[in-house]
Each structure stands twice: as structure tokens, then as C-alpha cells.
Scaffold this motif. Sequence first.
Motif, short mmCIF file in Angstrom:
data_model
loop_
_atom_site.label_atom_id
_atom_site.label_comp_id
_atom_site.label_asym_id
_atom_site.label_seq_id
_atom_site.Cartn_x
_atom_site.Cartn_y
_atom_site.Cartn_z
N GLU A 55 0.69 -1.11 -0.13
CA GLU A 55 -0.01 -0.06 -0.06
C GLU A 55 0.68 1.29 0.17
O GLU A 55 0.34 2.29 -0.01
CB GLU A 55 -0.77 -0.09 1.16
CG GLU A 55 -2.17 -1.00 1.20
CD GLU A 55 -2.66 -1.13 2.42
OE1 GLU A 55 -3.83 -1.78 2.58
OE2 GLU A 55 -2.47 -0.49 3.55
N GLY A 56 2.37 1.13 0.08
CA GLY A 56 2.98 2.22 0.02
C GLY A 56 3.26 3.05 1.61
O GLY A 56 3.54 4.01 1.47
N ARG A 57 2.67 2.25 2.74
CA ARG A 57 2.57 3.01 3.92
C ARG A 57 3.97 2.98 4.62
O ARG A 57 4.56 3.58 5.39
CB ARG A 57 1.56 2.54 4.62
CG ARG A 57 0.23 2.54 4.12
CD ARG A 57 -0.85 2.02 4.98
NE ARG A 57 -1.04 2.30 6.21
CZ ARG A 57 -1.60 1.78 7.24
NH1 ARG A 57 -2.45 0.41 6.82
NH2 ARG A 57 -1.69 1.93 8.61
N LEU A 58 4.70 2.03 4.09
CA LEU A 58 6.22 1.39 4.52
C LEU A 58 7.02 1.25 3.32
O LEU A 58 6.53 0.48 2.61
CB LEU A 58 6.16 0.28 5.50
CG LEU A 58 7.27 0.13 6.27
CD1 LEU A 58 7.43 1.26 7.11
CD2 LEU A 58 7.00 -1.11 6.90
N ALA A 59 8.06 1.89 3.12
CA ALA A 59 9.05 1.77 2.28
C ALA A 59 9.88 0.40 2.56
O ALA A 59 10.89 0.58 3.40
CB ALA A 59 10.17 2.75 1.99
N PRO A 60 10.02 -0.76 1.99
CA PRO A 60 10.58 -2.00 2.04
C PRO A 60 12.30 -1.73 2.12
O PRO A 60 12.86 -2.40 2.85
CB PRO A 60 10.21 -2.90 1.10
CG PRO A 60 9.58 -2.09 0.07
CD PRO A 60 9.22 -0.87 0.63
N PRO A 167 -3.67 -7.05 -0.50
CA PRO A 167 -3.29 -6.47 -1.87
C PRO A 167 -2.72 -7.52 -2.71
O PRO A 167 -1.99 -8.46 -2.21
CB PRO A 167 -2.45 -5.10 -1.78
CG PRO A 167 -2.91 -4.83 -0.31
CD PRO A 167 -3.18 -6.11 0.54
N ALA A 168 -2.86 -7.22 -4.09
CA ALA A 168 -2.34 -8.43 -4.89
C ALA A 168 -0.76 -8.65 -4.73
O ALA A 168 -0.33 -9.78 -5.01
CB ALA A 168 -2.29 -7.75 -6.40
N ASP A 169 0.27 -7.68 -4.33
CA ASP A 169 1.78 -8.05 -3.87
C ASP A 169 1.91 -8.49 -2.56
O ASP A 169 3.10 -8.46 -2.38
CB ASP A 169 2.25 -6.75 -4.27
CG ASP A 169 2.13 -6.24 -5.70
OD1 ASP A 169 1.81 -7.33 -6.82
OD2 ASP A 169 2.42 -5.06 -6.03
N THR A 170 0.80 -8.75 -1.75
CA THR A 170 0.97 -8.94 -0.43
C THR A 170 1.16 -10.42 0.01
O THR A 170 2.02 -10.65 0.60
CB THR A 170 -0.18 -8.45 0.39
OG1 THR A 170 -0.37 -7.11 0.39
CG2 THR A 170 -0.07 -8.96 1.75
N CYS A 171 0.81 -11.35 -0.82
CA CYS A 171 0.85 -12.88 -0.42
C CYS A 171 1.82 -13.45 -0.94
O CYS A 171 2.34 -14.22 -0.37
CB CYS A 171 -0.61 -13.39 -1.06
SG CYS A 171 -2.14 -12.65 -0.34
N ALA A 172 2.40 -13.17 -2.31
CA ALA A 172 3.52 -14.13 -2.65
C ALA A 172 4.73 -13.91 -1.78
O ALA A 172 5.40 -15.06 -1.79
CB ALA A 172 3.82 -13.44 -4.29
#
Length: 259
Positions: A55-60, A167-172
Amino acid sequence: MVDDRVRALFERAGCTGSPLARSLDGDTEFGLRADEPVVPASAVKALVAETWFAEGRLAPRERVTPGAAERTPGPAGVSLFEDAVLSWRDLVVLMPTIGDNPNAGQDLGHAGRAGPVSRSDRASARETRADERLATTRALTPRAGTRTTPRDMVTPLGLIRSGQAGPADTCAPGRGRMARRRTRHRIASAFRTPVRVAAESGGLAGIVRNEVGVVSLPDGRRYAAAVRTRSRPGSDDAADAAIEAATARAIASRAHRTT
């Protein structure tokens, strides 16, 4: 009855067990005390962080420097680092192997978690049992602190596996971390190639042990499993073997029913 055989496995190991195995391709499941509150003890903790990344709330890749005063003492993970300069993404990778349970130390009169945990890792079973207060601390009492149930833990595994947990990029990333796990005790030790197991373990003070994971059979069927045990200190090997055997029996009973 499968229930009686699984219950007997835990009794012989000197522990109580709460297993649940559920088909991810249907509605069959096997459970024993699957709705009773249990201590989470470290299993599956990174989903919220992955959601914040997506979600962009935290920069990895943002750098973080956890100082010594900010770390929970313990025998593994960041607590052992001499120079801890990491990214948020690095910390998420470490999450499944780090427990943050200061309550036990406070209840026993220790300033932090190092006392009871480090002692239980090194001490004999007799020395560990001598501290009768350990098993009654908040960190080891589900109704007094953080708690979950085997059913609650199995549900997000299915959602992560299907990509519906966020979100779509969360689970993988979560699926990838569990699949890369190299330890072969507990659930994974019950199965051999070509069966695939993606799992995460947890434990606390030699009393609570647990594991959650997804077992993929060669024919494409998949099962989510969660097993929680509580035992006397010093019975690690017996409890781990009971987790292995109980998971194998539970999944075999469901796989046979759906063939």
C-alpha cells in the motif's frame, strides 16, 4: 476413531495438542480442540508488514537501526547482532524466527526476556521445571495475553495461498518465505518428496510449541495445517514427533475421504 488415535499421540508425548488440517480445495477438515485459545508463539507474523509495503505505507528498502536498548533480549535474531543496520524488508524476513515476549520476564522478576528464555535453552529439564512460576506467566497463558486458535491460524493460510489475504503484491512474498524454510522438523518431517511443505514454527520456553503450514500433495491437493502443543519443559523431541505424526494422520484421513 482418528480423534482417539491423534489424542493418544499427544498423551504419549506428555503434552496436550490442538491440531487442525483443512483442505484448501474443498470443505473437509480434521480438528481436535481447534477452537480453544492457545499461545501464538511466533508463527506467521509478517502479513501486516507486507500489506503496508504493497500500500506504500512503509518503504521496504528504508534503512532502520535498532539500537541495543530497543531490542528484546533473547537467544536468536536481531538480539545477537553486533551492528544492526537493516531494511524493513530484512526485518520482515526475520520475523518468523524472532519472538518478542517480555511478559514472561516481568512476571518472573526479570528486567527482560533474556532470563527465562536463555535459561530454558541451556538448562536441564530438572532445572527448568524447578521454576514453577514459568508456566503461569502471562506470555504462556492464552486468556491473559496474546492468543489465537488453530482455526484462526489456518484461515489466513488459505487466504494467503489464494492471494486474498491482502493487496495483490502482499501474499506472494509470504508464500515464498514459508517455502524456502530449510528446517525439516515438525510438520515437514512427516512427508517426503514429492510432497511439498511450506511452514513456519514457533515456540516459547520449552513449554509451547507450534507450527503452521501448507502441505501440497503430488496430485495437486493442498491442505493447511496448524498444530499447537503444550508440555512439560524438557520434552521437545517428543512433542515435535507428536506434531509430525498428528499432522500426517489428520491429512491422511482427509485425503482418503476425498479420493
